[in-house]
Design a protein around this motif. Structure first.
Motif, PDB file in Angstrom:
ATOM      1  N   GLY A  34       0.817  -1.216   0.000  1.00 21.73           N
ATOM      2  CA  GLY A  34       0.000   0.000   0.000  1.00 21.73           C
ATOM      3  C   GLY A  34       0.842   1.254   0.000  1.00 21.73           C
ATOM      4  N   SER A  35       0.608   2.115  -0.979  1.00 20.78           N
ATOM      5  CA  SER A  35       1.207   3.457  -1.106  1.00 20.78           C
ATOM      6  C   SER A  35       2.740   3.482  -1.051  1.00 20.78           C
ATOM      7  CB  SER A  35       0.626   4.417  -0.063  1.00 20.78           C
ATOM      8  OG  SER A  35       1.114   4.116   1.209  1.00 20.78           O
ATOM      9  N   THR A  36       3.396   2.364  -1.380  1.00 19.95           N
ATOM     10  CA  THR A  36       4.860   2.411  -1.402  1.00 19.95           C
ATOM     11  C   THR A  36       5.382   2.540  -2.828  1.00 19.95           C
ATOM     12  OG1 THR A  36       4.938  -0.001  -1.406  1.00 19.95           O
ATOM     13  CG2 THR A  36       5.198   1.088   0.723  1.00 19.95           C
ATOM     14  N   MET A  37       4.481   2.548  -3.804  1.00 24.53           N
ATOM     15  CA  MET A  37       4.968   2.702  -5.182  1.00 24.53           C
ATOM     16  C   MET A  37       5.136   4.184  -5.516  1.00 24.53           C
ATOM     17  SD  MET A  37       1.842   1.936  -7.766  1.00 24.53           S
ATOM     18  CE  MET A  37       1.443   0.280  -7.289  1.00 24.53           C
ATOM     19  N   ARG A  38       5.798   4.460  -6.619  1.00 25.04           N
ATOM     20  CA  ARG A  38       5.964   5.855  -7.061  1.00 25.04           C
ATOM     21  C   ARG A  38       4.703   6.230  -7.818  1.00 25.04           C
ATOM     22  NH1 ARG A  38       9.229   8.178 -11.529  1.00 25.04           N
ATOM     23  NH2 ARG A  38       9.779  10.308 -10.953  1.00 25.04           N
ATOM     24  N   LEU A  39       3.949   7.113  -7.219  1.00 25.28           N
ATOM     25  CA  LEU A  39       2.586   7.345  -7.664  1.00 25.28           C
ATOM     26  C   LEU A  39       2.333   8.839  -7.867  1.00 25.28           C
ATOM     27  CD1 LEU A  39       0.277   5.226  -7.874  1.00 25.28           C
ATOM     28  CD2 LEU A  39      -0.295   5.741  -5.511  1.00 25.28           C
ATOM     29  N   GLY A  40       1.562   9.168  -8.880  1.00 27.06           N
ATOM     30  CA  GLY A  40       1.111  10.552  -9.036  1.00 27.06           C
ATOM     31  C   GLY A  40       1.999  11.393  -9.931  1.00 27.06           C
ATOM     32  N   SER A  41       1.742  12.691  -9.893  1.00 32.80           N
ATOM     33  CA  SER A  41       2.399  13.612 -10.823  1.00 32.80           C
ATOM     34  C   SER A  41       3.842  13.901 -10.406  1.00 32.80           C
ATOM     35  CB  SER A  41       1.606  14.924 -10.867  1.00 32.80           C
ATOM     36  OG  SER A  41       2.204  15.810 -11.781  1.00 32.80           O
ATOM     37  N   ARG A  42       4.746  13.714 -11.354  1.00 34.00           N
ATOM     38  CA  ARG A  42       6.172  14.013 -11.123  1.00 34.00           C
ATOM     39  C   ARG A  42       6.697  14.753 -12.347  1.00 34.00           C
ATOM     40  NH1 ARG A  42       7.790  10.683  -6.599  1.00 34.00           N
ATOM     41  NH2 ARG A  42       5.757  10.040  -5.832  1.00 34.00           N
ATOM     42  N   ARG A  43       7.771  15.495 -12.132  1.00 36.39           N
ATOM     43  CA  ARG A  43       8.336  16.300 -13.227  1.00 36.39           C
ATOM     44  C   ARG A  43       9.404  15.536 -13.998  1.00 36.39           C
ATOM     45  NH1 ARG A  43       8.496  22.561 -12.571  1.00 36.39           N
ATOM     46  NH2 ARG A  43       6.309  21.949 -12.724  1.00 36.39           N
ATOM     47  N   THR A  44       9.343  15.656 -15.315  1.00 37.10           N
ATOM     48  CA  THR A  44      10.371  15.093 -16.197  1.00 37.10           C
ATOM     49  C   THR A  44      11.061  16.247 -16.917  1.00 37.10           C
ATOM     50  OG1 THR A  44       9.186  13.029 -16.594  1.00 37.10           O
ATOM     51  CG2 THR A  44      10.737  13.706 -18.290  1.00 37.10           C
ATOM     52  N   LEU A  45      12.384  16.295 -16.827  1.00 33.23           N
ATOM     53  CA  LEU A  45      13.133  17.356 -17.512  1.00 33.23           C
ATOM     54  C   LEU A  45      13.713  16.809 -18.817  1.00 33.23           C
ATOM     55  CD1 LEU A  45      15.145  18.708 -14.440  1.00 33.23           C
ATOM     56  CD2 LEU A  45      12.953  19.512 -15.293  1.00 33.23           C
ATOM     57  N   PHE A  46      13.461  17.518 -19.898  1.00 32.97           N
ATOM     58  CA  PHE A  46      14.075  17.110 -21.166  1.00 32.97           C
ATOM     59  C   PHE A  46      15.573  17.391 -21.103  1.00 32.97           C
ATOM     60  CE2 PHE A  46       9.645  17.553 -22.534  1.00 32.97           C
ATOM     61  CZ  PHE A  46       9.495  16.319 -23.123  1.00 32.97           C
ATOM     62  N   GLN A  47      16.371  16.435 -21.561  1.00 36.95           N
ATOM     63  CA  GLN A  47      17.829  16.559 -21.519  1.00 36.95           C
ATOM     64  C   GLN A  47      18.357  17.272 -22.750  1.00 36.95           C
ATOM     65  OE1 GLN A  47      19.354  15.159 -18.561  1.00 36.95           O
ATOM     66  NE2 GLN A  47      17.141  15.259 -18.156  1.00 36.95           N
ATOM     67  N   THR A  48      17.519  17.347 -23.771  1.00 39.50           N
ATOM     68  CA  THR A  48      17.887  18.008 -25.025  1.00 39.50           C
ATOM     69  C   THR A  48      16.604  18.453 -25.734  1.00 39.50           C
ATOM     70  OG1 THR A  48      18.761  17.634 -27.255  1.00 39.50           O
ATOM     71  CG2 THR A  48      17.971  15.697 -26.103  1.00 39.50           C
ATOM     72  N   PRO A  49      16.652  19.614 -26.415  1.00 37.34           N
ATOM     73  CA  PRO A  49      15.460  19.999 -27.187  1.00 37.34           C
ATOM     74  C   PRO A  49      15.385  19.222 -28.502  1.00 37.34           C
ATOM     75  CG  PRO A  49      17.157  21.702 -27.325  1.00 37.34           C
ATOM     76  CD  PRO A  49      17.708  20.632 -26.426  1.00 37.34           C
ATOM     77  N   ASP A  50      16.499  18.561 -28.823  1.00 33.08           N
ATOM     78  CA  ASP A  50      16.605  17.912 -30.123  1.00 33.08           C
ATOM     79  C   ASP A  50      16.172  16.445 -30.059  1.00 33.08           C
ATOM     80  OD1 ASP A  50      17.189  17.605 -32.770  1.00 33.08           O
ATOM     81  OD2 ASP A  50      19.320  17.144 -32.411  1.00 33.08           O
ATOM     82  N   CYS A  51      14.906  16.246 -29.699  1.00 38.23           N
ATOM     83  CA  CYS A  51      14.364  14.882 -29.685  1.00 38.23           C
ATOM     84  C   CYS A  51      12.873  14.989 -30.013  1.00 38.23           C
ATOM     85  CB  CYS A  51      14.606  14.207 -28.340  1.00 38.23           C
ATOM     86  SG  CYS A  51      13.831  15.024 -26.947  1.00 38.23           S
ATOM     87  N   ILE A  52      12.314  13.872 -30.464  1.00 38.63           N
ATOM     88  CA  ILE A  52      10.920  13.887 -30.924  1.00 38.63           C
ATOM     89  C   ILE A  52       9.966  14.277 -29.789  1.00 38.63           C
ATOM     90  CG2 ILE A  52       9.028  12.373 -31.673  1.00 38.63           C
ATOM     91  CD1 ILE A  52      11.069  10.874 -33.401  1.00 38.63           C
ATOM     92  N   THR A  53      10.187  13.705 -28.606  1.00 35.92           N
ATOM     93  CA  THR A  53       9.208  13.959 -27.536  1.00 35.92           C
ATOM     94  C   THR A  53       9.220  15.420 -27.069  1.00 35.92           C
ATOM     95  OG1 THR A  53      10.821  12.916 -26.049  1.00 35.92           O
ATOM     96  CG2 THR A  53       8.885  11.644 -26.606  1.00 35.92           C
TER      97      THR A  53
END
Ligand SMILES: NC(=O)CC[C@H](N)C(=O)O
Length: 182
Positions: A65-84
């Motif tokens: 219970g509630s030990t997983m990584r859950l919910g909104s988290r921030r992802t930082l792009f490492q480069t602008p030069d990628c499709i995503t």
């Protein structure tokens, strides 16, 4: 799933791996490209000699219970030069929702990247892999988060849009048209 990832990778078929789908693409890449035949996730083989996906250090195997990584988290792009990054309108970061207990082993990132897989999105610590791409492929994307949680009819996740555009051969034209973030 591993065979599907391999087929997509080898035949330039668009691939969008979500959560376990990203972990599977890392296992497949390690086995087929890096020659680590028994590469695996700790979730499926605790004895694997090449633990490319591992249990997250802060998790618990006894308290589910509630030990997983859950919910909104921030992802930082490492480069602008990628499709995503381009699909997310050239943002520097994106906040997406998570639900997982396993992650790409940060100690294996160097060898995976030397082989050609690129981790283009990471969390704020830089240790947690959030987005991978294969630059030699037209659309091979894996995300540790769940874009479906924030996707809505009429307002689809940038990743679903990109995946479908790639499948119908219109991704490049779309990215050219929207290169200024519009
Ligand atoms: N939601 C998922 O796909 C979970 C993936 C994997 N079992 C994990 O916990 O990391």
């Amino acid at each position: 799933m591993i065979l599907a990832a391999k087929y997509a990778r080898e035949n330039n078929v668009p691939y969008l791996g979500i959560c376990l789908g990203m972990q599977i693409s890392v296992i497949e890449f390690a086995r087929s490209v890096l020659g680590m035949e028994r590469a695996n996730s700790e979730e499926f083989d605790t004895q694997t000699p090449d633990r490319v996906v591992m249990f997250m250090p802060e998790g618990s195997t006894t308290h589910m219970g509630s030990t997983m990584r859950l919910g909104s988290r921030r992802t930082l792009f490492q480069t602008p030069d990628c499709i995503t990054a381009k699909l997310y309108h050239n943002s520097e970061y994106v906040d997406e929702r998570h639900r997982h207990r396993y992650e790409v082993n940060p100690h294996m990132v160097g060898v995976l990247e030397e082989g050609g897989l690129k981790f283009v999105g990471k969390d704020e610590s830089g240790q947690r892999m959030e987005i991978l791409e294969l630059p030699s492929h037209p659309f091979y994307v894996g995300v540790q988060f769940h874009p479906e949680f924030k996707s809505r009819p009429g307002r689809p996740s940038a990743l679903f849009l990109g995946f479908i555009l790639a499948a119908i051969g219109q991704l490049e034209a779309y990215l050219c048209q929207h290169q200024n973030g519009s």
